[in-house]
Design an enzyme around this catalytic site. Structure first.
Site, PDB file in Angstrom:
ATOM      1  N   PRO A 255      39.377  36.699  -9.157  1.00  0.00           N
ATOM      2  CG  PRO A 255      41.833  37.617  -8.915  1.00  0.00           C
ATOM      3  CD  PRO A 255      40.756  37.359 -10.024  1.00  0.00           C
ATOM      4  CB  CYS A 256      35.675  36.418  -5.105  1.00  0.00           C
ATOM      5  SG  CYS A 256      36.631  35.723  -3.717  1.00  0.00           S
ATOM      6  CD  GLN A 257      40.525  38.653  -3.211  1.00  0.00           C
ATOM      7  OE1 GLN A 257      40.084  38.608  -4.453  1.00  0.00           O
ATOM      8  NE2 GLN A 257      41.564  38.215  -2.581  1.00  0.00           N
TER       9      GLN A 257
END
Length: 409
Positions: free
Chosen positions: A118-120
């Site tokens: 997940p890139c957040q």
């Protein structure tokens, strides 16, 4: 060529996987913590198996609402449904995940591991909202590396947002490179843009590609696809015209013929209908803002500044930042980046046709991400938008996969 097998980690709705399947790779497992995305992957797995066995009409029966989802899933071997592993990847769950994958492998090798955590945690917006130091998502790469150590694939693909390059002054990226090299791999990175792969979207992503350090490989060169297509004329032209709150979650018949872009990209792939062409219901205040935004963009080529709206339309106190919160999709070229926030509202993705006056539908968002029209996103409209916004565009994934295939065949 012998069968090439892959494992997809942090698989989401399967955009990366779909590209690799198109390039001839065989999925062994998809690991994803989001339940809705896993349901989407199970449905897509059913599609691929039924297509391979000449039974696509049974998948179309599901899209038409003639059978329920659970019945669709029973039509394919149970081990394929179980290959979609709905769990968070953590130190605690790794033994369970490895056990599930091993049962699918039958002592066969894994050729490639794909996926991006997940890139957040690496996004610029994420850093504004939260101190990154204690965010566990920063350390998911360690679990990714465990899959490299266990399955020893020839290569891997690690996808993330450009913010990973500057996160903590590049410290997190260096940690990833060090861990991967320690596991016996060499690697390199580049910022690639989806539009260079034929996607009608300006979407930059960091693509890290790695290979076993005993292989004399180097980062592949990708041939740029010259873009001569437009959103309005080519991507949206054949879909039924609908207004705010209209459309269908189920079947929508095409309102126009196909074209070379839709055909060559695989978006229109022979089925005479699509689904999920359904728009949000907007209030009159938003619709009036949409009218102003579209007129300004189509007639003047200018973006709407929220602070310059008539006072009666301004509902947010903050008129100095996020002044571009209402944005029209570029009908004369490629779209700006589709992100997961589209699940919250559609203000950043206004349809350029003023006669329709609405935000884009689930199907239109999926097309901007180059998903084929028979790709069905499970659960709800909100869940579908989120899955689409988080996905790797299919055409981009296919381009990467084809190059990987050349390298390891």
């Amino acid at each position: 060529m012998s069968e090439l097998r892959f494992i997809d980690l942090f698989a989401g709705a399967g955009g990366l996987s779909e590209g690799f399947v198109r390039a001839g790779f065989t999925p062994i497992a998809h690991v994803e913590m989001n339940k809705d995305a896993c349901q989407t992957m199970k449905t897509r797995t059913a599609f691929h198996w039924l297509k391979e066995h000449g039974r696509t009409e049974e998948y179309q029966d599901y899209l038409k609402g003639n059978i329920l989802r659970d019945e669709l899933w029973t039509k394919i071997p149970d081990n394929l449904i179980k290959s979609v592993i709905n769990t968070e990847i953590s130190e605690k769950t790794l033994p369970y995940i490895f056990e599930q994958i091993d049962s699918s492998l039958n002592n066969q090798i894994v050729d490639i591991v794909i996926g991006g955590p997940p890139c957040q945690a690496y996004s610029v917006a994420g850093r504004v909202r939260k101190d990154m130091t204690d965010d566990p998502r920063n350390h998911l790469y360690k679990h990714y590396v465990e899959f490299l150590k266990k399955y020893k694939p020839k290569m891997f693909v690690f996808e993330n947002v450009p913010g990973i390059l500057s996160a903590n002054n590049g410290h997190y990226l260096q940690l990833i490179f060090d861990a991967v090299r320690e596991a016996g791999y060499e690697l390199d990175k580049k910022v690639l843009n989806a539009q260079d792969f034929g996607v009608l979207q300006d979407r930059k992503r960091v693509i890290i590609i790695g290979w076993k350090n005993n292989l004399e490989f180097e980062y592949p060169q990708f041939k740029k696809t010259e873009m001569e297509f437009e959103i309005g004329k080519h991507l949206f032209s054949d879909l039924p015209k609908i207004k705010s709150g209209e459309g269908s979650w189920g079947v929508s018949n095409y309102a126009g013929i196909t074209n070379s872009y839709l055909k060559n990209s695989g978006i229109r792939n022979g089925v005479d209908f699509t689904t999920q062409h359904i728009s949000r219901l907007n209030n009159e205040n938003d619709l009036e803002i949409y009218r102003i935004a579209v007129e300004k963009w189509v007639n003047e080529g200018k973006r709407l500044n929220y602070g310059e709206l008539p006072p009666n339309l301004i509902k947010h106190n903050n008129i100095k930042s996020f002044t571009n919160r209402f944005q029209v999709v570029n009908h004369k070229g490629v779209s700006h980046t589709v992100v997961a926030h589209i699940c919250a509202d559609g203000h950043y993705y206004i349809h350029p046709d003023i006669t329709q006056n609405r935000s884009i539908t689930v199907r239109e968002a999926a097309r901007i991400q180059s998903f084929p029209d028979d790709y069905f996103f499970e659960s709800s409209r909100t869940a579908a938008f989120k899955q689409i916004g988080n996905a790797v565009p299919v055409l981009m994934a296919e381009g990467i996969a084809n190059k990987i295939k050349e390298m390891i065949k």
